[in-house]
Scaffold this motif. Structure first.
Motif, PDB file in Angstrom:
ATOM      1  N   ILE A 343       0.867  -1.186   0.000  1.00  0.00           N
ATOM      2  CA  ILE A 343       0.000   0.000   0.000  1.00  0.00           C
ATOM      3  C   ILE A 343       0.894   1.222   0.000  1.00  0.00           C
ATOM      4  N   ALA A 344       0.855   1.992  -1.087  1.00  0.00           N
ATOM      5  CA  ALA A 344       1.683   3.193  -1.193  1.00  0.00           C
ATOM      6  C   ALA A 344       0.935   4.393  -0.651  1.00  0.00           C
ATOM      7  N   LYS A 345       1.553   5.078   0.307  1.00  0.00           N
ATOM      8  CA  LYS A 345       0.995   6.342   0.815  1.00  0.00           C
ATOM      9  C   LYS A 345       1.622   7.476   0.019  1.00  0.00           C
ATOM     10  N   LEU A 346       0.796   8.251  -0.649  1.00  0.00           N
ATOM     11  CA  LEU A 346       1.258   9.365  -1.479  1.00  0.00           C
ATOM     12  C   LEU A 346       0.668  10.661  -0.942  1.00  0.00           C
ATOM     13  N   ASP A 357      -3.575  12.312   2.747  1.00  0.00           N
ATOM     14  CA  ASP A 357      -2.821  11.222   2.157  1.00  0.00           C
ATOM     15  C   ASP A 357      -3.687  10.456   1.171  1.00  0.00           C
ATOM     16  N   ILE A 358      -3.039   9.898   0.160  1.00  0.00           N
ATOM     17  CA  ILE A 358      -3.694   9.045  -0.822  1.00  0.00           C
ATOM     18  C   ILE A 358      -3.101   7.653  -0.669  1.00  0.00           C
ATOM     19  N   PHE A 359      -3.950   6.637  -0.571  1.00  0.00           N
ATOM     20  CA  PHE A 359      -3.479   5.262  -0.412  1.00  0.00           C
ATOM     21  C   PHE A 359      -3.880   4.447  -1.636  1.00  0.00           C
ATOM     22  N   ILE A 360      -2.883   3.863  -2.306  1.00  0.00           N
ATOM     23  CA  ILE A 360      -3.122   3.047  -3.494  1.00  0.00           C
ATOM     24  C   ILE A 360      -2.442   1.698  -3.292  1.00  0.00           C
ATOM     25  N   VAL A 361      -3.169   0.623  -3.585  1.00  0.00           N
ATOM     26  CA  VAL A 361      -2.632  -0.728  -3.450  1.00  0.00           C
ATOM     27  C   VAL A 361      -2.022  -1.156  -4.786  1.00  0.00           C
ATOM     28  N   GLU A 367      10.678  -9.587 -10.618  1.00  0.00           N
ATOM     29  CA  GLU A 367      11.390 -10.286 -11.686  1.00  0.00           C
ATOM     30  C   GLU A 367      11.190  -9.583 -13.025  1.00  0.00           C
ATOM     31  N   LYS A 368       9.955  -9.204 -13.310  1.00  0.00           N
ATOM     32  CA  LYS A 368       9.663  -8.515 -14.575  1.00  0.00           C
ATOM     33  C   LYS A 368       9.857  -7.005 -14.469  1.00  0.00           C
ATOM     34  N   LYS A 369      10.128  -6.541 -13.225  1.00  0.00           N
ATOM     35  CA  LYS A 369      10.268  -5.104 -12.961  1.00  0.00           C
ATOM     36  C   LYS A 369       9.011  -4.357 -13.410  1.00  0.00           C
ATOM     37  N   GLU A 370       7.862  -4.878 -12.954  1.00  0.00           N
ATOM     38  CA  GLU A 370       6.574  -4.288 -13.294  1.00  0.00           C
ATOM     39  C   GLU A 370       5.785  -3.977 -12.024  1.00  0.00           C
ATOM     40  N   ILE A 371       4.868  -3.055 -12.147  1.00  0.00           N
ATOM     41  CA  ILE A 371       4.004  -2.689 -11.039  1.00  0.00           C
ATOM     42  C   ILE A 371       2.601  -2.481 -11.592  1.00  0.00           C
ATOM     43  N   LYS A 372       1.594  -2.974 -10.868  1.00  0.00           N
ATOM     44  CA  LYS A 372       0.206  -2.879 -11.315  1.00  0.00           C
ATOM     45  C   LYS A 372      -0.646  -2.273 -10.211  1.00  0.00           C
ATOM     46  N   GLU A 373      -1.440  -1.257 -10.573  1.00  0.00           N
ATOM     47  CA  GLU A 373      -2.344  -0.637  -9.595  1.00  0.00           C
ATOM     48  C   GLU A 373      -3.573  -1.515  -9.412  1.00  0.00           C
ATOM     49  N   ILE A 374      -3.837  -1.902  -8.152  1.00  0.00           N
ATOM     50  CA  ILE A 374      -4.980  -2.757  -7.826  1.00  0.00           C
ATOM     51  C   ILE A 374      -6.217  -1.925  -7.502  1.00  0.00           C
ATOM     52  N   GLY A 375      -6.026  -0.847  -6.773  1.00  0.00           N
ATOM     53  CA  GLY A 375      -7.154   0.011  -6.420  1.00  0.00           C
ATOM     54  C   GLY A 375      -6.764   0.995  -5.340  1.00  0.00           C
ATOM     55  N   GLY A 376      -7.592   2.018  -5.165  1.00  0.00           N
ATOM     56  CA  GLY A 376      -7.322   3.044  -4.161  1.00  0.00           C
ATOM     57  C   GLY A 376      -8.250   2.917  -2.972  1.00  0.00           C
ATOM     58  N   LEU A 377      -7.753   3.353  -1.819  1.00  0.00           N
ATOM     59  CA  LEU A 377      -8.563   3.391  -0.606  1.00  0.00           C
ATOM     60  C   LEU A 377      -9.137   4.795  -0.435  1.00  0.00           C
ATOM     61  N   THR A 420     -10.349  -8.856  -9.589  1.00  0.00           N
ATOM     62  CA  THR A 420     -10.789  -7.630 -10.258  1.00  0.00           C
ATOM     63  C   THR A 420     -10.375  -6.363  -9.524  1.00  0.00           C
ATOM     64  N   GLY A 421      -9.693  -6.517  -8.380  1.00  0.00           N
ATOM     65  CA  GLY A 421      -9.254  -5.338  -7.641  1.00  0.00           C
ATOM     66  C   GLY A 421      -9.491  -5.478  -6.156  1.00  0.00           C
ATOM     67  N   LEU A 422      -9.876  -4.382  -5.517  1.00  0.00           N
ATOM     68  CA  LEU A 422     -10.163  -4.389  -4.084  1.00  0.00           C
ATOM     69  C   LEU A 422     -11.660  -4.545  -3.862  1.00  0.00           C
ATOM     70  N   LYS A 423     -12.030  -5.344  -2.874  1.00  0.00           N
ATOM     71  CA  LYS A 423     -13.445  -5.534  -2.556  1.00  0.00           C
ATOM     72  C   LYS A 423     -13.655  -5.230  -1.076  1.00  0.00           C
ATOM     73  N   GLU A 424     -14.559  -4.264  -0.792  1.00  0.00           N
ATOM     74  CA  GLU A 424     -14.877  -3.956   0.595  1.00  0.00           C
ATOM     75  C   GLU A 424     -15.762  -5.062   1.149  1.00  0.00           C
ATOM     76  N   VAL A 425     -15.310  -5.699   2.226  1.00  0.00           N
ATOM     77  CA  VAL A 425     -16.052  -6.832   2.788  1.00  0.00           C
ATOM     78  C   VAL A 425     -16.639  -6.517   4.155  1.00  0.00           C
ATOM     79  N   LEU A 426     -16.286  -5.372   4.727  1.00  0.00           N
ATOM     80  CA  LEU A 426     -16.881  -4.966   6.003  1.00  0.00           C
ATOM     81  C   LEU A 426     -16.702  -3.466   6.193  1.00  0.00           C
ATOM     82  N   SER A 427     -17.730  -2.814   6.696  1.00  0.00           N
ATOM     83  CA  SER A 427     -17.654  -1.389   7.015  1.00  0.00           C
ATOM     84  C   SER A 427     -18.439  -1.140   8.302  1.00  0.00           C
ATOM     85  N   LEU A 428     -17.740  -0.702   9.355  1.00  0.00           N
ATOM     86  CA  LEU A 428     -18.354  -0.397  10.642  1.00  0.00           C
ATOM     87  C   LEU A 428     -17.913   0.992  11.087  1.00  0.00           C
TER      88      LEU A 428
END
Length: 483
Positions: A343-346, A357-361, A367-377, A420-428
């Motif tokens: 999780i990158a804090k920007l 702050d912006i949080f992106i997973v 090995e491939k020197k690649e990075i893929k954005e999964i989703g933002g919080l 498919t990315g990030l899935k919210e599974v609980l919110s309290l």
């Protein structure tokens, strides 16, 4: 004589009618609005939710507002807008425009006194509609002057800047819409007023040799105290003197005098007198010889302040063509235990602004020197955040536990990684709670024990503590109360 008098009356009546007709035509609608967001808005045949929806107005559609503040037929303190979509008239809930978060309608209000603005961007597109999908009419250059005609009510995030769309007119008469996050007010006159100032793109870094001047090209230093605009006999601190060595500050204007470029510093601050906050500004100038000028904040801070280990390098290469305003000094990566996710804090904060702050997973492939954005919080609360990786579903893949601290309450969210990315599974929510049945108030707390989520409430009147345990249900892909 009577014939002449009668003729004058007829002429007067004729012109009065023509004038009234003209006014009626010019006021055939109050203002223009555009549908924003992602799903469109519902158009009703009458001002009531009990009526059958007449049509769904698509995103980017233009509607004319004919009337405002029409009361709902059933609900108290609820109003409607009477609108016209092409030839179809109907009603849209006022709430579509009034919602603070995610409004679906942006109402454009004409400016009483049109004012000049300057483009602060390498290139800014003037569009036919207030949307990134709007037809491009022309490209505005950095420093180009436009006249503000109307302002939209809805804000959105473009290039990580929250602002609204505005309707403007160019010097050659083109009228269209552009994003106001890249427009600034013209500079005030300094000295004799003959200085030719330009819009500056970039940042300056303060050094131990930096001097703050009252005017560019003159040796007088800026005063450390300035007159309080509200009470000129009193003095307030000139806030430019709060800057110290290594501070990085965005600049808006520059001017060249005798071969030397000077940059303006304009700091807006608020003074609270106990009743209300009042807005003031401090200002000064710095010489290019006594500062470090930065065109690209991301490049400079990465090269000079980061550890440049492999994870940071991949993140930097990803951000390089996307988010050049990031200050890498504020970057931090929270790594999943024994995993390739982080999780990158920007943050876009500089010495004169404080942005959330912006949080992106991301998923890192070293090995491939690649990075893929999964989703933002969601962006953080007013009082900060807390992040941790915990395996709550006992599948050997950690989930993200995210707390957003607010005034009087804390949001508690759990996110699960999915294909498919990030899935919210609980919110309290933690904070004050009310039980209507027992007429009792309590305070809730959320804890994690042995990878279990416990929701505990300490009730006031009943002197009682209740606890609910939440566990993951694979069939619903959600956490639910187990006991």
């Amino acid at each position: 004589m009577k014939k002449i008098f009668f003729f004058l009356i007829l002429v007067s009546v004729f012109f009065s009618c023509k004038k009234g007709q003209s006014n009626s035509l010019s006021k055939s609608f109050l203002m223009t609005a555009y549908v924003v967001g992602s799903s469109g808005v519902s158009l009703y045949p009458e001002p009531s939710f009990s009526a059958k929806i007449a049509s769904i107005v698509p995103v980017n559609s233009e509607v004319k507002i004919l009337e405002k503040g029409i009361p709902d037929k059933i609900r108290k303190n609820f109003t409607w807008l009477k609108v016209k979509l092409n030839e179809l008239e109907g009603y849209i809930s006022s709430e579509e425009a009034e919602r603070y978060n995610d409004p679906s309608l942006s109402i454009f209000t004409d400016i009483d006194s049109p004012r000049k603005l300057l483009v602060r961007a390498t290139s800014l597109r003037l569009r036919k509609k207030p949307s990134l999908k709007g037809e491009i009419l022309t490209n505005l250059k950095n420093g180009e002057e436009v006249t503000l005609i109307a302002e939209g009510s809805a804000s959105e995030k473009i290039d990580d800047i929250y602002d609204n769309w505005v309707k403007v007119k160019t010097k050659d008469g083109k009228i269209g819409y552009c994003f106001s996050g890249f427009l600034i007010s013209p500079p005030e006159s300094f000295g004799s007023g003959n200085l030719k100032m330009e819009v500056a793109l970039g940042y300056i870094k303060i050094t131990n040799n930096t001097v703050f001047y009252s005017e560019p090209g003159k040796p007088e230093e800026a005063p450390k105290e300035i007159a309080d605009p509200d009470s000129p006999e009193h003095k307030v601190m000139n806030h430019i003197f709060q800057f110290k060595e290594e501070d990085i500050i965005p600049v808006q204007y520059k001017v060249s005098i005798d071969g030397t470029t000077y940059f303006s510093l304009i700091i807006t601050f608020y003074k609270n007198d106990g009743m209300e906050s009042q807005k003031f500004s401090s200002s000064g100038w710095v010489s290019e010889k006594e500062i470090v000028y930065l065109e690209n904040l991301l490049d400079h801070t990465y090269e000079n302040y980061s550890n440049q280990y492999e994870g940071e390098e991949l993140l930097y290469l990803y951000l390089k063509d996307r988010k050049k305003r990031i200050d890498f000094r504020n970057v931090n990566i929270n790594w999943m235990e024994e995993g390739s996710y982080g999780i990158a804090k920007l943050n876009y904060s500089t010495a004169i602004n404080n942005e959330p702050d912006i949080f992106i997973v991301f998923k890192f492939d070293f090995e491939k020197k690649e990075i893929k954005e999964i989703g933002g919080l969601p962006e953080n609360g007013h009082w900060g955040t807390a992040l941790e990786w915990v395996d709550l579903t006992e599948d050997n893949i950690q989930e993200i536990v995210y707390r957003l601290y607010g005034r009087g309450s804390t949001s508690f969210q759990v996110y699960k990684l999915s294909p498919t990315g990030l899935k919210e599974v609980l919110s309290l929510s933690e904070g004050e709670v009310y039980d209507q049945e027992s007429n009792d108030w309590g305070f809730s707390e959320i804890s994690i024990e042995n990878n279990k989520i416990l929701y505990t409430v300490k009730w006031q009147n009943r002197d009682k503590i209740t606890t609910q345990e939440y566990t993951y249900n694979p069939s619903t892909e959600k956490f639910q109360i187990s006991k």
